[in-house]
Design a protein around this motif. Structure first.
Motif, PDB file in Angstrom:
ATOM      1  N   GLN A  94       0.823  -1.203   0.000  1.00 20.86           N
ATOM      2  CA  GLN A  94       0.000   0.000   0.000  1.00 20.86           C
ATOM      3  C   GLN A  94       0.861   1.258   0.000  1.00 20.86           C
ATOM      4  N   GLU A  95       1.980   1.205   0.731  1.00 24.10           N
ATOM      5  CA  GLU A  95       2.865   2.366   0.808  1.00 24.10           C
ATOM      6  C   GLU A  95       3.472   2.692  -0.555  1.00 24.10           C
ATOM      7  N   VAL A  96       3.968   1.664  -1.271  1.00 21.42           N
ATOM      8  CA  VAL A  96       4.573   1.944  -2.576  1.00 21.42           C
ATOM      9  C   VAL A  96       3.502   2.405  -3.564  1.00 21.42           C
ATOM     10  N   TYR A  97       2.292   1.897  -3.395  1.00 20.85           N
ATOM     11  CA  TYR A  97       1.182   2.354  -4.239  1.00 20.85           C
ATOM     12  C   TYR A  97       0.936   3.844  -4.021  1.00 20.85           C
ATOM     13  N   GLU A  98       0.952   4.278  -2.740  1.00 21.88           N
ATOM     14  CA  GLU A  98       0.710   5.685  -2.434  1.00 21.88           C
ATOM     15  C   GLU A  98       1.857   6.571  -2.915  1.00 21.88           C
ATOM     16  N   ILE A  99       3.077   6.049  -2.876  1.00 22.00           N
ATOM     17  CA  ILE A  99       4.217   6.818  -3.383  1.00 22.00           C
ATOM     18  C   ILE A  99       4.051   7.076  -4.882  1.00 22.00           C
ATOM     19  N   LEU A 100       3.680   6.038  -5.629  1.00 19.16           N
ATOM     20  CA  LEU A 100       3.463   6.205  -7.064  1.00 19.16           C
ATOM     21  C   LEU A 100       2.281   7.134  -7.339  1.00 19.16           C
ATOM     22  N   THR A 101       1.226   7.003  -6.530  1.00 18.25           N
ATOM     23  CA  THR A 101       0.049   7.862  -6.714  1.00 18.25           C
ATOM     24  C   THR A 101       0.407   9.321  -6.495  1.00 18.25           C
ATOM     25  N   LYS A 102       1.235   9.566  -5.472  1.00 21.36           N
ATOM     26  CA  LYS A 102       1.627  10.946  -5.168  1.00 21.36           C
ATOM     27  C   LYS A 102       2.434  11.561  -6.318  1.00 21.36           C
ATOM     28  N   HIS A 103       3.336  10.797  -6.928  1.00 20.20           N
ATOM     29  CA  HIS A 103       4.187  11.345  -7.987  1.00 20.20           C
ATOM     30  C   HIS A 103       3.472  11.389  -9.342  1.00 20.20           C
ATOM     31  N   GLY A 104       2.584  10.434  -9.573  1.00 20.63           N
ATOM     32  CA  GLY A 104       1.791  10.469 -10.791  1.00 20.63           C
ATOM     33  C   GLY A 104       2.535  10.153 -12.067  1.00 20.63           C
ATOM     34  N   LYS A 105       3.708   9.550 -11.948  1.00 18.54           N
ATOM     35  CA  LYS A 105       4.468   9.164 -13.137  1.00 18.54           C
ATOM     36  C   LYS A 105       5.320   7.952 -12.784  1.00 18.54           C
ATOM     37  N   PRO A 106       5.788   7.214 -13.816  1.00 18.78           N
ATOM     38  CA  PRO A 106       6.604   6.030 -13.524  1.00 18.78           C
ATOM     39  C   PRO A 106       7.852   6.413 -12.722  1.00 18.78           C
ATOM     40  N   MET A 107       8.232   5.517 -11.803  1.00 17.71           N
ATOM     41  CA  MET A 107       9.391   5.759 -10.951  1.00 17.71           C
ATOM     42  C   MET A 107      10.320   4.557 -10.969  1.00 17.71           C
ATOM     43  N   HIS A 108      11.606   4.846 -10.895  1.00 16.07           N
ATOM     44  CA  HIS A 108      12.598   3.789 -10.803  1.00 16.07           C
ATOM     45  C   HIS A 108      12.499   3.142  -9.427  1.00 16.07           C
ATOM     46  N   VAL A 109      12.781   1.859  -9.339  1.00 14.85           N
ATOM     47  CA  VAL A 109      12.649   1.146  -8.079  1.00 14.85           C
ATOM     48  C   VAL A 109      13.521   1.768  -6.998  1.00 14.85           C
ATOM     49  N   LYS A 110      14.681   2.314  -7.390  1.00 12.46           N
ATOM     50  CA  LYS A 110      15.548   2.937  -6.370  1.00 12.46           C
ATOM     51  C   LYS A 110      14.951   4.232  -5.843  1.00 12.46           C
ATOM     52  N   ASP A 111      14.253   4.978  -6.716  1.00 11.40           N
ATOM     53  CA  ASP A 111      13.590   6.203  -6.250  1.00 11.40           C
ATOM     54  C   ASP A 111      12.431   5.872  -5.312  1.00 11.40           C
ATOM     55  N   ILE A 112      11.702   4.816  -5.661  1.00 10.10           N
ATOM     56  CA  ILE A 112      10.600   4.397  -4.774  1.00 10.10           C
ATOM     57  C   ILE A 112      11.150   3.966  -3.422  1.00 10.10           C
TER      58      ILE A 112
END
Length: 778
Positions: free
Chosen positions: A496-514
């Motif tokens: 759920q946390e990684v889902y919210e991180i992606l939702t907040k940024h609204g664009k694809p993210m590298h696994v290291k940034d996540i």
């Protein structure tokens, strides 16, 4: 006897006239009539005019009495003021002396023994002065002289005599009286036989009843019970009274404080010298006894087995003993020890339970519940110097107050049986524990009344305060002003946390940034590497991988292609009936993969085994599975060169790892590092076009600041750790919490200007960030 005054002064009673020779009954009758008439007039005169009555005594007597009165009662002393109030005129004092022989020794209520003694001396001085005055004017043959002489002899003989009854009734303080009464009852209990005790209970119930006879001989003791012949019993009472007199004489000289101290020693003989001093100091300060302190010492020194077991089990003896330890100590089975510990204990002295000083703890006993934060408990613990834990105090208080002890995770609380009754405390605690132990991935608010569902309505307000204390102090759960338990997040739902991180940024993210953002929020999470978070990314059904780029996005986003670059190229070419130019393909690819370049796309089109793509002249490409118009001619050198393979591998490695390959990595990484080094240093010869592509690729990665060596990479990682620490703690690393990071940062900060590689850039970027958040490096 020339005058009537001479006659009256010479006799005590008119009948004394018959003693005069030749004075018969007829003369007596005539004289009696005269005397009665004169005495009646004098009596009327005495009550109406004191001065006239004094004058009737003659000028000489008037002067003598007046002078003695003024000399004796001169001054503003309280004793003389009292006597002047009692005898406002000289004649009043004269009358008192003439008519009240025994009353000269009466006790003046409200005055001490010393003050009563001074009153007697005032009487004595007055009588002495009047007697001496009469002697000087030769009035010694008068009746007045004889009476004053008798009174003086009486005063000098009994001046300092005060009976035991007088001393007990008038000069004992309430404290002394209570102490003497208690000792009297104890002495009777221990020194009298059954018959004498029964006699005492009937005729001499209190010590004052006995002291009436303390000055008298054995014969007078029959007055105690005149109708009964109890010679043997009365003799025993007489002897007992002699012993009691000695005790009374000793106590009579004590001050109230000394009496209290003596009473404490008699009541609590188990106290040690230092403990007596503690009790006395408390008594002087508070005018009451520290009963919890005395009870604590009594339990510790008790020889009763039940007391000893109770003390060991609840820490009263100095530490908490287990049932097995107690069983070995007292030589009983564990089960028997448990039975005794649950029974009634016997404190070795009943003086504690019956002491009136328990009223000083009335406020403490009125509480519905008592916990370590209760103000009265804190006050008692400090002032009485108990130096014990609250758990121990709870089990002591339960012996004298109407409380029951409940323990929650080894924390005791006292519940008032009268105030709260037998409500289901365990049900409340079980409910509270279930709320606290549940996993919450978000902050949770629970109405505290949900815990109190079994508590009667009239008890809820008081029980609510108890539950608030237990929640806060035992489970570290706060209660909001609107009476809700606030339970902060205690479980990290990683998917759920990684889902919210992606939702907040609204664009694809590298696994290291996540991962970096996840660790910034949860720095103490067990995950240490970015790869550990990948299972959580795949666990969420809405998170998809973006090709093989190690980037992830939500499947609900539009415009995101989740396959690889090669898959995208295949899709683009599948939709077209004609081959597509490299520029067209790159334009579509870069929409989804903005960090790629044309050379990378070009290299991808040359499949090593030529299984998918086919190259045509003028930069056109198609699928090997499709047939195209003959106007498109295949190129002769469509096979990708080794350079292009290696360059593509380099680009893929750097984009995935955010650093250049190093020699100390895997075999493939080390090989790629050696190839890059050889190209950079012209050890491997390539044509100008390829040189331009290589240099452009390296320059792009250099601008992004990717580390070129493992040393630079580790330095950059440390800088990010410092930045993460600042985000979480709003301060620089310190030696106490993170000594290694603190040492690294200060050493690197001091030397960063000497660096010639990218470490200087990384440190300068970190310094700029520190300044931007308002922290001072000095």
């Amino acid at each position: 006897m020339n005058t009537l005054e001479d006659v009256l002064e010479s006799i005590d009673n008119p009948i004394d006239l018959l003693k005069i020779r030749g004075f018969g009954k007829k003369s007596y009758s005539e004289m009696l009539n005269v005397i009665n008439n004169v005495q009646e007039e004098l009596t009327n005169l005495k009550h109406t005019d004191k001065e006239a009555f004094l004058n009737s005594l003659g000028e000489e007597m008037k002067n003598i009495i007046t002078k003695a009165y003024n000399d004796t009662l001169a001054g503003n002393d309280c004793i003389y003021s009292y006597l002047r109030t009692l005898y406002p005129q000289p004649i009043n004092l004269h009358e008192f002396v003439m008519t009240n022989s025994e009353r000269l020794l009466d006790i003046a209520d409200g005055y001490t023994l010393e003050e009563n003694l001074r009153i007697r001396y005032a009487y004595r001085n007055y009588i002495y002065d009047v007697k001496r005055g009469m002697e000087q004017v030769q009035k010694t043959n008068r009746k007045t002289y004889r009476i004053y002489k008798q009174r003086l002899q009486l005063m000098e003989k009994k001046m300092s005599e005060f009976s035991y009854e007088q001393r007990a009734m008038h000069f004992l303080s309430p404290t002394a009286s209570q102490y003497v009464e208690k000792v009297y009852q104890n002495m009777c209990e221990s020194k009298m036989n059954i018959r004498t005790k029964n006699f005492k209970n009937t005729f001499l119930p209190h010590f004052l009843d006995l002291l009436k006879y303390a000055d008298k001989p054995l014969e007078t003791y029959r007055e105690i019970c005149p109708r009964q012949k109890m010679k043997k019993t009365l003799t025993e009472v007489f002897r007992f009274n002699q012993e009691f007199r000695e005790f009374f004489d000793n106590v009579f000289s004590f001050t109230d404080e000394e009496i209290r101290e003596e009473s404490i020693k008699n009541s609590y003989p188990y106290l040690k010298t230092a403990q007596y001093h503690t009790v006395f100091d408390y008594m002087r300060k508070h005018n009451s006894l520290p009963l919890f302190y005395i009870m604590l010492q009594g339990l510790r020194s008790s020889e009763m087995r039940s007391d000893q077991i109770y003390s060991m089990l609840h820490g009263i003896s100095g530490r908490f003993w287990t049932l097995h330890e107690i069983a070995n100590k007292v030589g009983l089975t564990v089960e028997r020890v448990r039975q005794i510990s649950m029974g009634t204990i016997n404190i070795q002295t009943t003086e504690i339970a019956s002491n009136e000083d328990w009223k000083q703890y009335a406020n403490l006993f009125e509480h519905a519940y008592i916990c370590p934060q209760t103000e009265e408990y804190i006050k008692v613990n400090e002032e009485e110097k108990l130096d014990i834990s609250f758990n121990t105090f709870a089990y002591i208080l339960a012996l004298v107050g109407d409380f029951r002890v409940e323990e929650v995770d080894k924390h005791a609380v006292l519940i008032n049986k009268n105030k709260l009754g037998e409500f289901k405390f365990k049900d409340c605690i079980d409910t509270l524990q279930s709320f606290v132990n549940t996993k919450y991935s978000k902050d949770k608010y629970i109405p505290i009344d949900n815990v109190l569902f079994t508590v009667p309505e009239d008890k809820r307000e008081q029980v609510r305060g108890l539950i608030e204390y237990i929640a806060a102090e035992i489970y570290n759960v706060e209660t909001t002003p609107d009476k809700q338990l606030f339970i902060p997040q205690n479980y990290i739902d990683t998917p759920q946390e990684v889902y919210e991180i992606l939702t907040k940024h609204g664009k694809p993210m590298h696994v290291k940034d996540i991962f970096r953002e996840f660790k910034a929020k949860y720095p103490n999470h067990k995950y240490k590497e970015a790869l550990q978070i990948k299972p959580s990314l795949y666990a969420n059904e809405h998170i998809k991988a973006v090709g093989k780029s190690s980037k992830y996005a939500l499947d609900t986003w539009e415009g995101v292609y989740f396959g690889s670059i090669r898959d995208l190229l295949v899709d683009l070419l599948s939709k077209s009936d004609e081959p597509l130019h490299i520029d067209t393909l790159f334009k579509e690819v870069v929409k989804h993969y903005p960090e790629t370049n044309k050379s990378s796309v070009f290299s991808t089109m040359f499949d090593i085994n030529r299984q998918r793509f086919v190259a045509f002249e003028r930069g056109y490409f198609g699928l090997s599975s499709k047939k195209y118009s003959d106007k498109y001619k295949k190129t002769n050198g469509s096979r990708r060169s080794k350079f292009e393979d290696r360059l593509n591998a380099l680009i893929q490695f750097v984009e995935e790892n955010r650093r250049f390959p190093t020699y100390n990595g895997s075999n493939e990484e080390a090989s790629l590092q050696r190839w890059t080094y050889n190209i950079r240093n012209n050890i491997i010869e390539i044509d100008e076009k390829r040189r331009q592509i290589f240099n452009a690729t390296i320059e792009r990665f250099e601008k992004l600041g990717y580390p070129r060596t493992m040393q630079e990479y580790e330095f950059q990682t440390k800088c990010k750790e410092v930045e993460t620490y600042i985000v979480n703690h709003h301060n620089l690393p310190n030696h106490k919490n993170t000594p290694k990071l603190y040492t690294w940062f200060h050493r690197s900060y001091a030397n960063h200007k000497n660096f010639t590689d990218k470490r200087r850039r990384y440190m300068e970027e970190l310094i700029a960030y520190i300044s931007s958040v308002g922290l001072n490096l000095d």
